[in-house]
Design a protein around this motif. Structure first.
Motif, PDB file in Angstrom:
ATOM      1  N   SER A   1      16.570  70.088  12.871  1.00 20.33           N
ATOM      2  CA  SER A   1      17.576  69.686  13.853  1.00 20.33           C
ATOM      3  C   SER A   1      18.503  68.623  13.275  1.00 20.33           C
ATOM      4  CB  SER A   1      16.905  69.155  15.130  1.00 20.33           C
ATOM      5  OG  SER A   1      16.138  68.012  14.841  1.00 20.33           O
ATOM      6  N   ARG A   2      19.589  68.388  14.014  1.00 21.22           N
ATOM      7  CA  ARG A   2      20.567  67.386  13.611  1.00 21.22           C
ATOM      8  C   ARG A   2      21.108  66.707  14.868  1.00 21.22           C
ATOM      9  NH1 ARG A   2      23.395  65.462   9.620  1.00 21.22           N
ATOM     10  NH2 ARG A   2      25.508  64.742   9.959  1.00 21.22           N
ATOM     11  N   ILE A   3      21.206  65.377  14.805  1.00 21.09           N
ATOM     12  CA  ILE A   3      21.812  64.594  15.884  1.00 21.09           C
ATOM     13  C   ILE A   3      23.058  63.929  15.333  1.00 21.09           C
ATOM     14  CG2 ILE A   3      21.558  62.577  17.386  1.00 21.09           C
ATOM     15  CD1 ILE A   3      18.595  63.195  17.520  1.00 21.09           C
ATOM     16  N   ASP A   4      24.174  64.109  16.006  1.00 20.25           N
ATOM     17  CA  ASP A   4      25.421  63.434  15.675  1.00 20.25           C
ATOM     18  C   ASP A   4      25.799  62.544  16.855  1.00 20.25           C
ATOM     19  OD1 ASP A   4      26.034  64.575  13.098  1.00 20.25           O
ATOM     20  OD2 ASP A   4      26.376  66.459  14.171  1.00 20.25           O
ATOM     21  N   ASP A   5      26.438  61.445  16.587  1.00 26.28           N
ATOM     22  CA  ASP A   5      26.882  60.527  17.636  1.00 26.28           C
ATOM     23  C   ASP A   5      25.743  60.020  18.510  1.00 26.28           C
ATOM     24  OD1 ASP A   5      29.553  60.737  16.796  1.00 26.28           O
ATOM     25  OD2 ASP A   5      29.784  62.598  17.936  1.00 26.28           O
ATOM     26  N   GLY A   6      24.600  59.736  17.884  1.00 29.24           N
ATOM     27  CA  GLY A   6      23.484  59.132  18.610  1.00 29.24           C
ATOM     28  C   GLY A   6      23.752  57.658  18.850  1.00 29.24           C
ATOM     29  N   THR A   7      23.079  57.099  19.836  1.00 27.02           N
ATOM     30  CA  THR A   7      23.220  55.677  20.126  1.00 27.02           C
ATOM     31  C   THR A   7      21.843  55.020  20.203  1.00 27.02           C
ATOM     32  OG1 THR A   7      23.219  56.035  22.522  1.00 27.02           O
ATOM     33  CG2 THR A   7      25.365  55.961  21.422  1.00 27.02           C
ATOM     34  N   GLY A   8      21.803  53.748  19.870  1.00 29.70           N
ATOM     35  CA  GLY A   8      20.579  52.968  19.954  1.00 29.70           C
ATOM     36  C   GLY A   8      20.879  51.587  20.490  1.00 29.70           C
TER      37      GLY A   8
ATOM     38  N   ASP B   1      22.812  40.964  21.900  1.00 28.55           N
ATOM     39  CA  ASP B   1      23.040  42.363  22.226  1.00 28.55           C
ATOM     40  C   ASP B   1      23.494  43.109  20.984  1.00 28.55           C
ATOM     41  OD1 ASP B   1      23.366  44.683  23.689  1.00 28.55           O
ATOM     42  OD2 ASP B   1      25.357  44.136  24.420  1.00 28.55           O
ATOM     43  N   CYS B   2      22.638  43.993  20.447  1.00 26.99           N
ATOM     44  CA  CYS B   2      22.974  44.797  19.267  1.00 26.99           C
ATOM     45  C   CYS B   2      22.793  46.274  19.599  1.00 26.99           C
ATOM     46  CB  CYS B   2      22.087  44.437  18.081  1.00 26.99           C
ATOM     47  SG  CYS B   2      22.271  42.749  17.487  1.00 26.99           S
ATOM     48  N   THR B   3      23.750  47.091  19.168  1.00 25.63           N
ATOM     49  CA  THR B   3      23.690  48.532  19.383  1.00 25.63           C
ATOM     50  C   THR B   3      23.895  49.239  18.048  1.00 25.63           C
ATOM     51  OG1 THR B   3      26.048  48.637  19.880  1.00 25.63           O
ATOM     52  CG2 THR B   3      24.545  48.389  21.752  1.00 25.63           C
ATOM     53  N   MET B   4      23.548  50.526  18.005  1.00 27.14           N
ATOM     54  CA  MET B   4      23.694  51.303  16.777  1.00 27.14           C
ATOM     55  C   MET B   4      24.269  52.676  17.118  1.00 27.14           C
ATOM     56  SD  MET B   4      20.850  52.344  13.875  1.00 27.14           S
ATOM     57  CE  MET B   4      19.748  53.207  14.967  1.00 27.14           C
TER      58      MET B   4
ATOM     59  N   LEU C   1      13.675  49.341  19.788  1.00 20.16           N
ATOM     60  CA  LEU C   1      14.889  50.126  19.597  1.00 20.16           C
ATOM     61  C   LEU C   1      14.785  51.376  20.452  1.00 20.16           C
ATOM     62  CD1 LEU C   1      17.519  51.037  18.223  1.00 20.16           C
ATOM     63  CD2 LEU C   1      16.130  51.803  16.272  1.00 20.16           C
ATOM     64  N   ALA C   2      15.693  51.525  21.413  1.00 18.95           N
ATOM     65  CA  ALA C   2      15.756  52.717  22.267  1.00 18.95           C
ATOM     66  C   ALA C   2      16.850  53.625  21.708  1.00 18.95           C
ATOM     67  CB  ALA C   2      16.072  52.324  23.703  1.00 18.95           C
ATOM     68  N   LEU C   3      16.480  54.858  21.350  1.00 19.81           N
ATOM     69  CA  LEU C   3      17.415  55.819  20.770  1.00 19.81           C
ATOM     70  C   LEU C   3      17.690  56.958  21.746  1.00 19.81           C
ATOM     71  CD1 LEU C   3      15.794  56.225  17.231  1.00 19.81           C
ATOM     72  CD2 LEU C   3      17.820  54.893  17.811  1.00 19.81           C
ATOM     73  N   SER C   4      18.915  57.452  21.729  1.00 26.56           N
ATOM     74  CA  SER C   4      19.251  58.648  22.491  1.00 26.56           C
ATOM     75  C   SER C   4      20.370  59.374  21.764  1.00 26.56           C
ATOM     76  CB  SER C   4      19.667  58.298  23.921  1.00 26.56           C
ATOM     77  OG  SER C   4      20.826  57.493  23.910  1.00 26.56           O
ATOM     78  N   GLY C   5      20.410  60.678  21.964  1.00 20.19           N
ATOM     79  CA  GLY C   5      21.459  61.462  21.325  1.00 20.19           C
ATOM     80  C   GLY C   5      21.333  62.925  21.665  1.00 20.19           C
ATOM     81  N   THR C   6      22.367  63.675  21.324  1.00 15.05           N
ATOM     82  CA  THR C   6      22.364  65.119  21.507  1.00 15.05           C
ATOM     83  C   THR C   6      22.619  65.762  20.159  1.00 15.05           C
ATOM     84  OG1 THR C   6      24.707  65.125  22.054  1.00 15.05           O
ATOM     85  CG2 THR C   6      23.161  65.022  23.893  1.00 15.05           C
ATOM     86  N   GLY C   7      22.132  66.975  20.016  1.00 15.41           N
ATOM     87  CA  GLY C   7      22.314  67.660  18.748  1.00 15.41           C
ATOM     88  C   GLY C   7      22.004  69.132  18.852  1.00 15.41           C
ATOM     89  N   ARG C   8      21.806  69.735  17.698  1.00 14.15           N
ATOM     90  CA  ARG C   8      21.523  71.165  17.612  1.00 14.15           C
ATOM     91  C   ARG C   8      20.329  71.387  16.718  1.00 14.15           C
ATOM     92  NH1 ARG C   8      24.961  73.961  20.081  1.00 14.15           N
ATOM     93  NH2 ARG C   8      24.403  75.936  19.167  1.00 14.15           N
ATOM     94  N   GLY C   9      19.621  72.467  16.984  1.00 12.66           N
ATOM     95  CA  GLY C   9      18.496  72.829  16.143  1.00 12.66           C
ATOM     96  C   GLY C   9      17.375  73.428  16.957  1.00 12.66           C
TER      97      GLY C   9
END
Length: 151
Positions: free
Chosen positions: A80-87, A33-36, A127-135
């Motif tokens: 755009s920019r994503i901060d605090d994204g998870t994978g 189990d690895c996360t990013m 790799l499944a990525l998700s996150g929120t951001g602005r742009g």
């Protein structure tokens, strides 16, 4: 007779190696189990480029800082920019398998505060990525995402 015995022993050893996994493979099951956690900045005008940083951590206690670079092209425009994204990685045997080039294809549209989710693949590793951001961004593109170890 000795020749037949040697051939039989060799065949038994090869069969045993094929049936039983090697100690290294057995110590690193595919369900590691690895996360990013990551941040990423993107701009595009036909050509799309993203750069960012992340920290990969695995359940076995290993961790690695990575650089994220994505390049691609298509009918796309935005910034755009994503901060605090998870994978989340799947089908990983050891942390070193997360490094490399992942295929990327996406359709995107967003303005202001937006959410993003996508799945990237590299052979058997996903790799499944998700996150929120602005742009603001709009388009369809195909490219490649590369994860490399930072110094």
């Amino acid at each position: 007779m000795k020749r037949h015995l040697l051939a039989l022993n060799s065949a038994l050893i090869v069969t045993a190696m094929a049936v039983h996994p090697s100690p290294a493979r057995a110590q690193h099951p595919a369900d590691l189990d690895c996360t990013m956690q990551f941040s990423l900045s993107t701009w595009s005008l036909v050509y799309k480029q993203s750069e960012g940083r992340g920290l990969v951590t695995c359940r076995d206690g290993q961790s690695m800082h990575v650089k994220i670079v994505a390049r691609g092209g298509g009918l796309t425009v935005g910034k755009s920019r994503i901060d605090d994204g998870t994978g989340r990685f799947t089908d990983v045997h050891s942390i070193s398998e997360i490094l490399g080039h992942y295929g990327d294809a996406e359709a995107h549209a967003g303005a202001g505060k937006a959410s993003e989710a996508q799945v990237l693949t590299k052979g058997e590793v996903s790799l499944a990525l998700s996150g929120t951001g602005r742009g603001i961004d709009l388009g369809v593109d195909v490219g490649e995402v590369t994860l490399s170890r930072t110094k």
